[in-house]
Design an enzyme around this catalytic site. Structure first.
Site, short mmCIF file in Angstrom:
data_model
loop_
_atom_site.label_atom_id
_atom_site.label_comp_id
_atom_site.label_asym_id
_atom_site.label_seq_id
_atom_site.Cartn_x
_atom_site.Cartn_y
_atom_site.Cartn_z
N CYS A 5 -3.32 1.65 6.50
CA CYS A 5 -3.66 0.93 7.66
C CYS A 5 -4.19 2.22 8.75
CB CYS A 5 -2.28 0.40 8.11
SG CYS A 5 -1.00 1.68 8.21
N ASN A 11 0.57 -1.13 -0.03
CA ASN A 11 0.04 0.21 -0.09
C ASN A 11 0.69 1.36 0.06
OD1 ASN A 11 0.65 -0.74 2.62
ND2 ASN A 11 -1.38 0.40 3.60
N GLU A 36 3.58 -3.98 12.01
CA GLU A 36 2.66 -2.98 12.04
C GLU A 36 1.69 -3.49 11.22
OE1 GLU A 36 2.81 -0.21 13.14
OE2 GLU A 36 4.89 0.64 13.41
N GLU A 89 7.45 2.27 15.31
CA GLU A 89 8.68 2.79 14.21
C GLU A 89 8.64 4.24 14.44
OE1 GLU A 89 6.83 0.72 10.75
OE2 GLU A 89 8.92 -0.11 10.78
#
Ligand code: NAP
Ligand code: MG
Length: 452
Positions: A264, A132, A230, A432
């Site tokens: 996301c 994505n 993630e 992150e």
């Protein structure tokens, strides 16, 4: 399995390139090369590693237009977004270029000697990236990992490998040593799994679905490897009656339809206080109609196509039993187009629980602050979220009450390279970006020097 991967332009549905599909022997060779390169890299002076990352940043800056054009063709991202993504990679490199000289340990008071800690790199880090946001997500892993003294093997998604492959070439052009940052194209079950099972890959970073991420974590557990995950999301955009409703409505389409909802962090549940529910939908409809879906190469486009024909079928399946309030427009033709869609939902509905990963938002009413928090938390996920209110105390209470890793008050921002990013619950493990990301790619070593 074929030894090449065929790439398809999602805006036209046409195949345009073949790229190699690595087998096990090639993955193992890449990892062996990374082991050797890492030793030399970690032995360099910190300032030499910092300079190398700054040089890499400058080369990426000089190739922003080229990288953006690749993302338009391979992923269907609107050109404006794709340029932002390529520039973001350069900014991430510049930000973590400061890290090699700032991985500062501790000196701890002890009896009979001197005690100090070192942040030692893991060695080789394996990074597995979804389709994505191919460039940005890759950079959140490989940049801090390199800054901390590791080598990196990176597996892009089969659907969208081109920008990652180009970044690997640009690293060499910038003077990074051969073997230090390698991009290996191939399938998840071969290349990705090898990062999990290979003893010389000492940490794995996985971004993708919760289902595959859970398997990756289980595999890493068997190898006693740390893993950063993630994963998916079903984030809430909470609009209170006391909010600036015009601003909240104008920004809502971007918060969920950006990147065609393949984000996301998409605010795919819109929770609206019941007393302003009808008014808010009236304001939302023109904003959705104004959302421009079309040719990703055009600078006026807000949203391109979905990534593939099969993904479009999956997204369309969510509308089978849904109560559609209104939809925006989308082009016809052979691309994987899907019109932005607003659905009226109840808390238990599939559309209110499962990640769609497409331009579909579920709208649900709530009664009061406690109900809003309860509904926001009524999903397995906990990645992002937004809340709109003019009441400061309420903003603080709700922001603390929603179990998500990244929240935004009166805006929809999720990602800044200088601030931590990641999810709670089924949305992930670890963080992150932000000031501490390079340290997450190190293990603490404690050394005691006897003085007596
Ligand atoms: P995916 O199917 O889980 O794939 C992600 C990556 O894992 C791809 O590179 C894939 O390779 C690889 N992979 C597949 N099977 C594997 C296995 N058995 N072992 C190791 N690697 C394997 O996810 P996706 O469909 O590409 O991406 C969409 C998902 O990513 C969504 O759920 C989205 O929410 C999530 N996402 C999360 C974040 C976040 O930061 N939290 C960001 C972006 C996306 P191939 O497909 O190439 O074979
Ligand atoms: Mg997949």
């Amino acid at each position: 399995m074929s030894d090449t991967i065929t790439l398809v332009n999602p805006a036209t549905g046409r195949a345009f390139r073949e790229i190699p599909r690595a087998g096990l022997a090639e993955v193992d060779a890449a990892i062996a090369g990374a082991v050797a390169a890492q030793r030399a890299w970690a032995a360099l002076a910190p300032v030499a590693r910092a300079d190398a990352l700054r040089a890499f940043a400058r080369v990426v800056e000089a190739h922003v237009d080229e990288l953006a054009a690749l993302e338009v063709e391979n992923s269907g991202h609107p050109i404006g977004s794709a340029r932002w993504e390529a520039s973001h990679v350069a900014q991430v490199l510049n930000y973590y270029a400061a890290a090699p000289e700032r991985l500062i340990g501790q000196q701890i008071p002890v009896a009979g000697g001197l005690d100090v800690t070192f942040h030692e790199p893991y060695g080789v880090v394996g990074i597995i990236v979804p389709w994505n946001f191919p460039m940005t997500i890759a950079s959140w892993g490989f940049v801090p990992a390199l800054a901390a003294g590791n080598a990196v093997v990176l597996k892009p998604a089969e659907l969208t490998p081109l920008t990652a492959v180009r970044l690997g070439e640009l690293a060499l052009e910038a003077g990074l040593p051969a073997g230090l940052f390698q991009v290996v194209t191939g399938s998840g079950s071969v290349v990705g799994q090898r990062f999990v099972s290979h003893p010389d890959v000492r940490k794995v970073v996985f971004t993708g679905s919760t289902e595959v991420g859970t398997d990756v974590a289980a595999g890493c557990a068997r190898m006693l490897k740390p893993v950063t995950l993630e994963l998916g999301g079903k984030s809430a955009n909470i609009v209170f009656a006391d909010a600036d409703l015009e601003r909240a409505a104008a920004s809502a389409p971007g918060s969920v339809f950006d990147n065609a909802g393949q984000d996301c962090c998409a605010r795919s549940r819109l929770l609206v206080e019941r007393s302003v529910y009808d008014r808010f939908l009236e304001l939302l409809e023109p904003a959705v109609q104004a959302w421009r879906v079309g040719d990703p190469a055009s600078p006026d486009t807000d949203m391109g196509p979905l990534i593939s024909a099969s993904h479009r079928d999956t997204v369309a399946g969510f509308l089978d039993d849904a109560d559609v309030a209104f939809r925006g427009a989308a082009p016809g033709g052979d691309g994987f187009w899907f019109a932005p869609t607003v659905v009226l939902a109840s808390p238990g509905d599939r559309i209110a629980q499962d990640e769609v990963f497409g331009p579909v938002v579920a709208v649900l009413p709530f009664d009061d602050e406690a109900d809003a928090i309860r509904l926001a938390n009524d999903t397995i996920y906990g990645l992002a979220g937004s809340l709109w209110t003019e009441n400061l105390g309420r903003a603080v209470r709700v922001a603390r009450g929603v179990k998500s890793g990244v929240l935004s008050v009166n805006s929809h921002s999720s990602v800044r390279y200088a601030t931590p990013f990641g999810g709670m619950k089924a949305s992930g493990l670890g963080r992150e970006l932000g000031p501490d990301a390079a340290e997450h790619f190190t293990e603490t070593k404690n050394v005691f020097f006897a003085t007596d």
